[in-house]
Motif scaffolding. Structure first.
Motif, PDB file in Angstrom:
ATOM      1  N   MET A   1      19.288 -11.158 -41.201  1.00 11.49           N
ATOM      2  CA  MET A   1      19.571  -9.728 -41.083  1.00 11.49           C
ATOM      3  C   MET A   1      18.994  -9.195 -39.780  1.00 11.49           C
ATOM      4  SD  MET A   1      18.276  -6.588 -43.479  1.00 11.49           S
ATOM      5  CE  MET A   1      16.587  -6.861 -42.956  1.00 11.49           C
ATOM      6  N   TYR A   2      19.792  -8.475 -39.010  1.00 11.11           N
ATOM      7  CA  TYR A   2      19.341  -7.869 -37.770  1.00 11.11           C
ATOM      8  C   TYR A   2      19.004  -6.410 -38.016  1.00 11.11           C
ATOM      9  CZ  TYR A   2      21.375 -12.034 -35.761  1.00 11.11           C
ATOM     10  OH  TYR A   2      21.673 -13.331 -35.473  1.00 11.11           O
ATOM     11  N   PRO A   3      18.096  -5.834 -37.191  1.00  6.19           N
ATOM     12  CA  PRO A   3      17.664  -4.470 -37.405  1.00  6.19           C
ATOM     13  C   PRO A   3      18.771  -3.439 -37.200  1.00  6.19           C
ATOM     14  CG  PRO A   3      16.163  -5.635 -35.927  1.00  6.19           C
ATOM     15  CD  PRO A   3      17.370  -6.489 -36.105  1.00  6.19           C
ATOM     16  N   THR A   4      19.822  -3.764 -36.517  1.00  2.00           N
ATOM     17  CA  THR A   4      20.836  -2.774 -36.204  1.00  2.00           C
ATOM     18  C   THR A   4      22.210  -3.323 -36.527  1.00  2.00           C
ATOM     19  OG1 THR A   4      20.752  -3.615 -33.947  1.00  2.00           O
ATOM     20  CG2 THR A   4      19.496  -1.628 -34.414  1.00  2.00           C
ATOM     21  N   ARG A   5      23.254  -2.545 -36.273  1.00  2.00           N
ATOM     22  CA  ARG A   5      24.615  -2.944 -36.576  1.00  2.00           C
ATOM     23  C   ARG A   5      25.065  -4.054 -35.637  1.00  2.00           C
ATOM     24  NH1 ARG A   5      26.700   3.127 -36.281  1.00  2.00           N
ATOM     25  NH2 ARG A   5      25.476   2.860 -34.396  1.00  2.00           N
ATOM     26  N   PRO A   6      26.127  -4.788 -35.987  1.00  2.00           N
ATOM     27  CA  PRO A   6      26.523  -5.967 -35.218  1.00  2.00           C
ATOM     28  C   PRO A   6      26.659  -5.743 -33.719  1.00  2.00           C
ATOM     29  CG  PRO A   6      27.741  -5.893 -37.260  1.00  2.00           C
ATOM     30  CD  PRO A   6      26.943  -4.622 -37.196  1.00  2.00           C
ATOM     31  N   ARG A   7      27.359  -4.688 -33.273  1.00  2.00           N
ATOM     32  CA  ARG A   7      27.562  -4.496 -31.840  1.00  2.00           C
ATOM     33  C   ARG A   7      26.236  -4.253 -31.128  1.00  2.00           C
ATOM     34  NH1 ARG A   7      27.825  -4.684 -27.238  1.00  2.00           N
ATOM     35  NH2 ARG A   7      29.367  -3.827 -25.819  1.00  2.00           N
ATOM     36  N   SER A   8      25.433  -3.357 -31.652  1.00  2.00           N
ATOM     37  CA  SER A   8      24.156  -3.059 -30.999  1.00  2.00           C
ATOM     38  C   SER A   8      23.120  -4.148 -31.238  1.00  2.00           C
ATOM     39  CB  SER A   8      23.618  -1.708 -31.469  1.00  2.00           C
ATOM     40  OG  SER A   8      23.535  -1.655 -32.870  1.00  2.00           O
ATOM     41  N   SER A   9      23.352  -5.038 -32.182  1.00  2.00           N
ATOM     42  CA  SER A   9      22.404  -6.131 -32.417  1.00  2.00           C
ATOM     43  C   SER A   9      22.373  -7.097 -31.253  1.00  2.00           C
ATOM     44  CB  SER A   9      22.759  -6.880 -33.701  1.00  2.00           C
ATOM     45  OG  SER A   9      23.969  -7.601 -33.554  1.00  2.00           O
ATOM     46  N   LEU A  10      23.354  -7.023 -30.352  1.00  2.00           N
ATOM     47  CA  LEU A  10      23.311  -7.823 -29.136  1.00  2.00           C
ATOM     48  C   LEU A  10      22.054  -7.497 -28.335  1.00  2.00           C
ATOM     49  CD1 LEU A  10      27.043  -7.518 -28.010  1.00  2.00           C
ATOM     50  CD2 LEU A  10      25.884  -9.613 -28.739  1.00  2.00           C
ATOM     51  N   VAL A 198       7.826 -16.957 -24.375  1.00  2.00           N
ATOM     52  CA  VAL A 198       8.437 -15.984 -23.468  1.00  2.00           C
ATOM     53  C   VAL A 198       9.943 -16.066 -23.651  1.00  2.00           C
ATOM     54  CG1 VAL A 198       8.755 -15.224 -21.089  1.00  2.00           C
ATOM     55  CG2 VAL A 198       6.576 -16.244 -21.785  1.00  2.00           C
ATOM     56  N   HIS A 199      10.595 -14.908 -23.749  1.00  2.00           N
ATOM     57  CA  HIS A 199      12.042 -14.871 -23.950  1.00  2.00           C
ATOM     58  C   HIS A 199      12.684 -13.847 -23.023  1.00  2.00           C
ATOM     59  CE1 HIS A 199      10.101 -15.900 -27.828  1.00  2.00           C
ATOM     60  NE2 HIS A 199      10.990 -16.859 -27.826  1.00  2.00           N
ATOM     61  N   GLY A 200      13.874 -14.175 -22.577  1.00  2.00           N
ATOM     62  CA  GLY A 200      14.708 -13.206 -21.894  1.00  2.00           C
ATOM     63  C   GLY A 200      15.553 -12.477 -22.919  1.00  2.00           C
ATOM     64  N   VAL A 201      15.655 -11.177 -22.787  1.00  2.00           N
ATOM     65  CA  VAL A 201      16.394 -10.360 -23.753  1.00  2.00           C
ATOM     66  C   VAL A 201      17.497  -9.600 -23.016  1.00  2.00           C
ATOM     67  CG1 VAL A 201      16.216  -8.469 -25.424  1.00  2.00           C
ATOM     68  CG2 VAL A 201      14.352 -10.122 -25.191  1.00  2.00           C
ATOM     69  N   ARG A 202      18.679  -9.598 -23.621  1.00  2.00           N
ATOM     70  CA  ARG A 202      19.847  -8.978 -22.996  1.00  2.00           C
ATOM     71  C   ARG A 202      20.162  -9.674 -21.674  1.00  2.00           C
ATOM     72  NH1 ARG A 202      17.889  -2.890 -23.454  1.00  2.00           N
ATOM     73  NH2 ARG A 202      19.605  -2.506 -22.024  1.00  2.00           N
ATOM     74  N   ILE A 203      20.255 -10.988 -21.732  1.00  2.00           N
ATOM     75  CA  ILE A 203      20.587 -11.779 -20.549  1.00  2.00           C
ATOM     76  C   ILE A 203      22.033 -11.543 -20.134  1.00  2.00           C
ATOM     77  CG2 ILE A 203      20.814 -14.133 -19.652  1.00  2.00           C
ATOM     78  CD1 ILE A 203      18.559 -14.927 -21.607  1.00  2.00           C
ATOM     79  N   PHE A 204      22.914 -11.591 -21.113  1.00  2.00           N
ATOM     80  CA  PHE A 204      24.345 -11.446 -20.843  1.00  2.00           C
ATOM     81  C   PHE A 204      24.925 -10.143 -21.395  1.00  2.00           C
ATOM     82  CE2 PHE A 204      23.351 -15.958 -21.658  1.00  2.00           C
ATOM     83  CZ  PHE A 204      23.545 -16.463 -20.384  1.00  2.00           C
ATOM     84  N   ALA A 205      24.291  -9.600 -22.424  1.00  2.00           N
ATOM     85  CA  ALA A 205      24.868  -8.464 -23.151  1.00  2.00           C
ATOM     86  C   ALA A 205      25.137  -7.257 -22.262  1.00  2.00           C
ATOM     87  CB  ALA A 205      23.959  -8.064 -24.308  1.00  2.00           C
ATOM     88  N   ASP A 206      24.279  -7.038 -21.254  1.00  2.00           N
ATOM     89  CA  ASP A 206      24.464  -5.879 -20.380  1.00  2.00           C
ATOM     90  C   ASP A 206      25.378  -6.176 -19.191  1.00  2.00           C
ATOM     91  OD1 ASP A 206      22.826  -4.508 -22.052  1.00  2.00           O
ATOM     92  OD2 ASP A 206      21.059  -4.578 -20.761  1.00  2.00           O
ATOM     93  N   LEU A 207      25.770  -7.430 -19.036  1.00  2.00           N
ATOM     94  CA  LEU A 207      26.626  -7.814 -17.922  1.00  2.00           C
ATOM     95  C   LEU A 207      28.086  -7.977 -18.325  1.00  2.00           C
ATOM     96  CD1 LEU A 207      24.327 -10.514 -16.247  1.00  2.00           C
ATOM     97  CD2 LEU A 207      24.509  -8.087 -15.679  1.00  2.00           C
ATOM     98  N   VAL A 208      28.297  -8.333 -19.597  1.00  2.00           N
ATOM     99  CA  VAL A 208      29.661  -8.547 -20.084  1.00  2.00           C
ATOM    100  C   VAL A 208      30.319  -7.201 -20.379  1.00  2.00           C
ATOM    101  CG1 VAL A 208      31.049  -9.564 -21.924  1.00  2.00           C
ATOM    102  CG2 VAL A 208      29.045 -10.777 -21.069  1.00  2.00           C
ATOM    103  N   PRO A 209      31.526  -6.955 -19.864  1.00  2.00           N
ATOM    104  CA  PRO A 209      32.206  -5.684 -20.160  1.00  2.00           C
ATOM    105  C   PRO A 209      32.356  -5.465 -21.660  1.00  2.00           C
ATOM    106  CG  PRO A 209      33.330  -6.856 -18.400  1.00  2.00           C
ATOM    107  CD  PRO A 209      32.292  -7.802 -18.938  1.00  2.00           C
ATOM    108  N   GLY A 210      32.021  -4.264 -22.088  1.00  2.00           N
ATOM    109  CA  GLY A 210      32.060  -3.949 -23.508  1.00  2.00           C
ATOM    110  C   GLY A 210      33.417  -4.159 -24.143  1.00  2.00           C
TER     111      GLY A 210
END
Length: 250
Positions: A1-10, A198-210
């Protein structure tokens, strides 16, 4: 289970996966199912409520009364009101709100960027932590901002981020401060913490067109899997929007 809805869970899936697994490990080490968790700057409970739904007691300290009101409403809707405590305050008032040696884990997400003194703030957070306790640090990544400004065509601003002491691209930058992995690690170690992951977060999510994520069948799930697979690989940390450190108090 993720804290938010599927799209924003990215934007949150990697951190949630690491934090939930770490809490489970720590509960097993201590031999008790319920941990005491401090979520500083936890706002409306994006992480606090899911953590409470795991059965842990969560204290959220946030300066915004509106955010805390939303937190209490969300906790009630999730049926975890008895496990979530909302306190108005910030890192400078933590000593008055949280007893020393009283929490098993601290969530510090999006806080170090905005406080006056990150080292002092982190010291205040760890003061309430029990020996062996966990700290989850999430902060904006300086190098990721360079890439983001360059991709947007703001090349001068991208160049400014590289040299600015706080990793800002100019006077209109809404982010007060950004960090590199080395800077975050130094802060953690200076507060007596041992960095475990150590983790990278939002590596691709902010680069891929919505539009690609929203319209392609299975795209959200595939992108989530990619984010999770790349998160722990140092080669991708430089392009992530945020950096996540999981640390322990020695």
């Amino acid at each position: 289970m993720y804290p938010t809805r599927p799209r924003s869970s990215l934007r949150t899936a990697v951190v949630w996966e690491v934090v939930s697994a770490a809490l489970a490990r720590r509960a097993g080490e201590l031999g008790r199912p319920v941990l005491d968790v401090l979520d500083t700057g936890g706002g409306t409970g994006n992480f606090a409520v899911p953590v409470a739904r795991l059965g842990h007691r969560v204290t959220v300290v946030d300066p915004s009364p509106d955010a805390l009101f939303a937190l209490e409403r969300r906790a009630a809707e999730a049926g975890v009101t008895d496990l979530v405590r909302a306190l108005q305050g910030d890192t400078q008032t933590l000593a008055d709100l949280v007893e020393p040696d009283s929490v098993d884990a601290v969530l510090c997400h999006g806080v170090l960027e905005v406080v006056d003194d990150p080292a002092e703030a982190l010291g205040q957070l760890t003061a309430g932590l029990r020996k062996g306790g966990l700290v989850s640090l999430l902060a904006a990544n300086r190098n990721g901002a360079v890439l983001a400004r360059a991709i947007a065509g703001h090349f001068a601003e991208a160049r400014t981020v590289l040299d600015d002491p706080d990793g800002r691209w100019g006077g209109n930058d809404p982010m007060p401060r950004r960090f590199t992995v080395e800077e975050l690690r130094a802060l953690a170690e200076g507060a007596g913490l041992r960095v475990a992951e150590v983790h990278g977060v939002r590596i691709f999510a902010d680069l891929v067109p919505g539009v690609l994520v929203d319209t392609e069948p299975g795209a959200v799930e595939a992108l989530l899997a990619l984010e999770q697979a790349a998160a722990a690989q140092p080669a991708f940390h430089a392009i992530a929007t945020q950096l996540h450190l999981l640390a322990e108090l020695d």
